[in-house]
Design a protein around this motif. Structure first.
Motif, PDB file in Angstrom:
ATOM      1  N   LEU A  95      29.859  18.941 -18.850  1.00  0.00           N
ATOM      2  CA  LEU A  95      29.764  19.099 -20.352  1.00  0.00           C
ATOM      3  C   LEU A  95      30.356  17.645 -20.871  1.00  0.00           C
ATOM      4  CD1 LEU A  95      30.609  22.714 -21.031  1.00  0.00           C
ATOM      5  CD2 LEU A  95      28.421  21.455 -21.695  1.00  0.00           C
ATOM      6  N   HIS A  96      31.541  17.243 -20.410  1.00  0.00           N
ATOM      7  CA  HIS A  96      32.143  16.169 -20.751  1.00  0.00           C
ATOM      8  C   HIS A  96      31.222  14.802 -20.297  1.00  0.00           C
ATOM      9  CE1 HIS A  96      36.150  17.374 -22.351  1.00  0.00           C
ATOM     10  NE2 HIS A  96      36.045  18.435 -21.811  1.00  0.00           N
ATOM     11  N   GLY A  97      30.584  14.856 -19.209  1.00  0.00           N
ATOM     12  CA  GLY A  97      29.851  13.754 -18.964  1.00  0.00           C
ATOM     13  C   GLY A  97      28.603  13.657 -19.893  1.00  0.00           C
ATOM     14  N   LEU A  98      27.931  14.587 -20.343  1.00  0.00           N
ATOM     15  CA  LEU A  98      26.833  14.548 -21.151  1.00  0.00           C
ATOM     16  C   LEU A  98      27.651  14.386 -22.565  1.00  0.00           C
ATOM     17  CD1 LEU A  98      23.930  15.547 -21.745  1.00  0.00           C
ATOM     18  CD2 LEU A  98      24.707  17.766 -21.858  1.00  0.00           C
ATOM     19  N   SER A 124      41.736  13.224 -31.381  1.00  0.00           N
ATOM     20  CA  SER A 124      40.724  12.294 -31.030  1.00  0.00           C
ATOM     21  C   SER A 124      39.628  12.295 -32.067  1.00  0.00           C
ATOM     22  CB  SER A 124      40.097  12.522 -29.695  1.00  0.00           C
ATOM     23  OG  SER A 124      41.323  12.607 -28.831  1.00  0.00           O
ATOM     24  N   THR A 125      38.741  11.215 -32.393  1.00  0.00           N
ATOM     25  CA  THR A 125      37.587  11.348 -33.330  1.00  0.00           C
ATOM     26  C   THR A 125      36.317  11.294 -32.524  1.00  0.00           C
ATOM     27  OG1 THR A 125      38.003   8.975 -33.405  1.00  0.00           O
ATOM     28  CG2 THR A 125      39.027  10.011 -35.164  1.00  0.00           C
ATOM     29  N   SER A 126      36.446  11.244 -31.229  1.00  0.00           N
ATOM     30  CA  SER A 126      35.099  11.388 -30.451  1.00  0.00           C
ATOM     31  C   SER A 126      35.766  11.793 -29.049  1.00  0.00           C
ATOM     32  CB  SER A 126      34.780  10.078 -30.428  1.00  0.00           C
ATOM     33  OG  SER A 126      35.216   9.045 -29.688  1.00  0.00           O
ATOM     34  N   ILE A 127      34.821  12.048 -28.212  1.00  0.00           N
ATOM     35  CA  ILE A 127      34.990  12.736 -26.805  1.00  0.00           C
ATOM     36  C   ILE A 127      35.493  11.365 -25.938  1.00  0.00           C
ATOM     37  CG2 ILE A 127      32.696  12.280 -25.768  1.00  0.00           C
ATOM     38  CD1 ILE A 127      35.426  15.197 -25.320  1.00  0.00           C
ATOM     39  N   THR A 128      34.971  10.212 -26.387  1.00  0.00           N
ATOM     40  CA  THR A 128      35.380   8.976 -25.622  1.00  0.00           C
ATOM     41  C   THR A 128      37.118   8.654 -26.134  1.00  0.00           C
ATOM     42  OG1 THR A 128      33.072   8.014 -25.749  1.00  0.00           O
ATOM     43  CG2 THR A 128      35.028   6.492 -25.303  1.00  0.00           C
ATOM     44  N   ASP A 129      37.254   9.089 -27.224  1.00  0.00           N
ATOM     45  CA  ASP A 129      38.599   8.681 -27.541  1.00  0.00           C
ATOM     46  C   ASP A 129      39.714   9.809 -26.893  1.00  0.00           C
ATOM     47  OD1 ASP A 129      40.731   7.876 -29.197  1.00  0.00           O
ATOM     48  OD2 ASP A 129      40.251   9.164 -30.899  1.00  0.00           O
ATOM     49  N   PHE A 130      39.130  10.934 -26.847  1.00  0.00           N
ATOM     50  CA  PHE A 130      39.662  12.073 -26.177  1.00  0.00           C
ATOM     51  C   PHE A 130      40.174  11.628 -24.954  1.00  0.00           C
ATOM     52  CE2 PHE A 130      39.732  15.800 -23.288  1.00  0.00           C
ATOM     53  CZ  PHE A 130      40.934  16.654 -23.888  1.00  0.00           C
ATOM     54  N   TRP A 131      39.350  11.120 -24.056  1.00  0.00           N
ATOM     55  CA  TRP A 131      39.612  10.758 -22.612  1.00  0.00           C
ATOM     56  C   TRP A 131      40.399   9.360 -22.716  1.00  0.00           C
ATOM     57  CZ3 TRP A 131      39.950  13.570 -18.767  1.00  0.00           C
ATOM     58  CH2 TRP A 131      39.324  14.772 -18.688  1.00  0.00           C
ATOM     59  N   HIS A 143      27.765  10.424 -26.849  1.00  0.00           N
ATOM     60  CA  HIS A 143      28.385   9.706 -27.800  1.00  0.00           C
ATOM     61  C   HIS A 143      27.971   8.070 -27.801  1.00  0.00           C
ATOM     62  CE1 HIS A 143      32.216   7.469 -29.145  1.00  0.00           C
ATOM     63  NE2 HIS A 143      32.015   8.243 -30.156  1.00  0.00           N
ATOM     64  N   LYS A 144      27.794   7.499 -26.794  1.00  0.00           N
ATOM     65  CA  LYS A 144      27.316   6.253 -26.214  1.00  0.00           C
ATOM     66  C   LYS A 144      26.143   5.798 -27.251  1.00  0.00           C
ATOM     67  CE  LYS A 144      27.785   3.857 -22.836  1.00  0.00           C
ATOM     68  NZ  LYS A 144      28.877   3.071 -23.127  1.00  0.00           N
TER      69      LYS A 144
END
Length: 560
Positions: free
Chosen positions: A419-422, A304-311, A427-428
């Motif tokens: 942590l994931h929410g933050l 994943s290239t971002s945490i959004t991409d990870f989810w 990232h947004k």
């Protein structure tokens, strides 16, 4: 010359003689010997089950009933008498779904929906969170309530969410209810995904029940490829890393060096991926052999290239469930709600309280607390669409907080979700200031560092997820923070855990293989004769038996 006697002698020599007591044990619940996909017992029972299933393929209700009975037996072998809880829950939810579907008044339908949600969450809450709530109450108000001796039924979170999705989709008029209870029970109890997912949506699964059973050669190829890969991930990689290294370090992190704590964190990252994706692969493969297609649950998440991409790549069935049934229900990116504002506010209040309480011991907790609150506030204050971003970020944060709590009753899981929410909120705003160009792919260096940063953030969060409590997680992080450059000592540690590090390397190389190579491997496997595929599967099960460490290790997500 191979004779029946020689085969019998070989079997007894390798597996021992089979006694009546041993045969009984195959069918009686034993909490220490759950029926897992990666055991020889499951392979034997499934082969017998599948042989009969093949003869019933042209029937409908007889086939459904047969699978239901095996599914209930499978769950009984995992949770004992608590398979009755699954039946009770299914009867109540089926009855309420029928009432909701027939009811014409929206207000009345909503009341029945609320009743259903409350009953499901109350059931889940008692078994999963009762003792957590008692401990929290006792700590906050100096109470002396005794803890309950509560058994956590395997996979209760999964089938509860699956049942809730069915009722909510009926309420939203996205699907029609099943024709009868048998069809509904088949959907809820389907054994491949019953205890650890993927979480199946009714609108995706129910239509398959009514279709003619059609198992193609390609389906068999895909199923065997998934099952073999899943077995290797779970048994060869995950189990060995867990028992011989990761568990030891996380149980007593202060007894190990900073380097060992760091390597254990990397080890757990690949362990949980191989464990959970391995189970999902086997579940999808077994379901495919039965003629049913389950949704993909993992797509190489550490790329994943971002945490959004990870989810979008990790535990996809859960993340989409949370988005569709929690995030959207509390307002999504459209509007705020009481629940959407409540949970983040409570968390940040608790975080600041933690920082202030520990101020006399160390100023670091207070700095962490203030930084967390500031970072979250900046994530919407800096946005050009401040009001909408505020609503979105609060609802996202609530979703991830409750997602963390879904995984376990403990402060460490809440912190993991926070942590994931933050990170999603940050990232947004980052994407708003540095938007990616849709018609142009990022250059290699940008992509490389994006993957590297995302991966290490996820690994850091896994420390909280794996640690037995919040304090243990802080100990691991503190130990890693004291790491110094000592290559000679590192070399001694690596050689001491040579097999563990080789398997970790193998797991990561496998995960990061280019898609072109994995497709070529799949192509070669598809061209292999069916008999040879069966031999390979048998050989993998033999490896599972031969390399078994401390008995069969339960899948990590069984506890959720």
């Amino acid at each position: 010359m191979i004779t029946i006697d020689s085969i019998n002698d070989w079997f007894i020599q390798n597996f021992g003689a089979i006694s009546i007591e041993q045969v009984k044990s195959w069918f009686i619940y034993n909490p220490d010997e759950k029926l897992l996909f990666n055991t020889g017992l499951f392979l034997g029972l499934f082969l017998v089950f599948y042989f009969v299933y093949a003869f019933l393929r042209k029937t409908f209700y007889l086939r459904l009933t047969y699978v239901i009975l095996f599914s209930l037996f499978f769950y009984y072998k995992s949770s004992g008498i608590y398979f009755l809880l699954l039946l009770l829950s299914s009867v109540v939810d089926y009855g309420l779904s029928q009432i909701i579907y027939r009811e014409k008044k929206d207000n009345v339908k909503k009341i029945y929906l609320v009743i259903s949600v409350i009953l499901n969450l109350a059931l889940l809450g008692y078994f999963k969170y009762m003792n957590f709530l008692i401990v929290t109450f006792n700590d906050m108000f100096s109470g002396n309530f005794e803890l309950h001796n509560v058994f956590l039924p395997v996979g209760i979170s999964f089938y509860t969410f699956q049942s809730m999705s069915y009722i909510i989709e009926i309420y939203r008029e996205e699907i029609k209810p099943t024709k009868n209870y048998i069809e509904y029970l088949f959907f809820v109890s389907f054994f491949p995904q019953l205890v650890a997912g993927p979480i199946v949506r009714a609108k995706d699964f129910l239509p398959q029940i009514y279709e003619k059973l059609n198992l193609t050669r390609q389906d068999v190829n895909n199923a065997l490829f998934l099952i073999i890969g899943g077995l290797i991930k779970k048994t060869v990689i995950s189990n060995y890393i867990s028992v011989n290294f990761v568990d030891r370090v996380f149980d007593t992190p202060m007894n190990y060096t900073s380097f060992e704590n760091l390597m254990a964190s990397y080890g757990y990252a690949i362990q949980i991926y191989c464990d959970f994706s391995g189970y999902s692969d086997m579940a999808i493969g077994i379901a495919l052999l039965l003629g049913f297609k389950l949704p993909t649950n993992f797509r190489t998440p550490y790329k994943s290239t971002s945490i959004t991409d990870f989810w979008r790549r990790w535990h996809i069935s859960l993340s989409t469930w949370l988005k569709d049934f929690l995030y959207i229900s509390i307002g999504g990116n459209r509007e705020g709600s009481f629940a959407g504002y409540l949970f983040p506010s409570l968390f940040f209040f608790g975080l600041l309280l933690w920082g202030i309480t520990n101020y006399t011991t160390s100023i670091i907790p207070l700095i962490v607390a203030i930084s967390g609150v500031t970072l979250f506030c900046l994530s919407f204050l800096l946005s050009s669409k401040r009001k909408q971003t505020l609503v979105t970020n609060f609802n996202l944060f609530t979703t991830m907080l409750l997602g963390g709590l879904w995984h376990g009753a403990g402060a460490q899981f809440i912190v993991w979700g926070a942590l994931h929410g933050l990170a999603l909120a940050v990232h947004k705003i980052f994407s708003e200031f540095f938007p990616s160009k849709k018609d142009k792919s990022p250059n290699f260096l940008w992509k490389f560092f994006s993957i590297l940063i995302t991966f290490h953030f996820v690994v850091f969060c896994w420390i909280f997820f794996r640690a037995r409590d919040f304090q243990t997680a802080l100990q691991v992080i503190n130990n890693i923070g004291q790491l110094t450059f000592e290559p000679e000592n590192w070399k001694i540690i690596v050689l001491g855990y040579k097999n563990v590090f080789l398997l970790m390397l193998f797991g990561y190389v496998w995960h990061f293989l280019p898609e072109v190579l994995t497709n070529k491997m799949k192509f070669v496997f598809d061209k292999t004769p069916l008999l040879l595929k069966a031999v390979v599967l048998g050989f993998v099960y033999w490896i599972v038996y031969a390399t078994a460490v401390a008995g069969s290790q339960p899948f990590i997500y069984f506890q959720f």
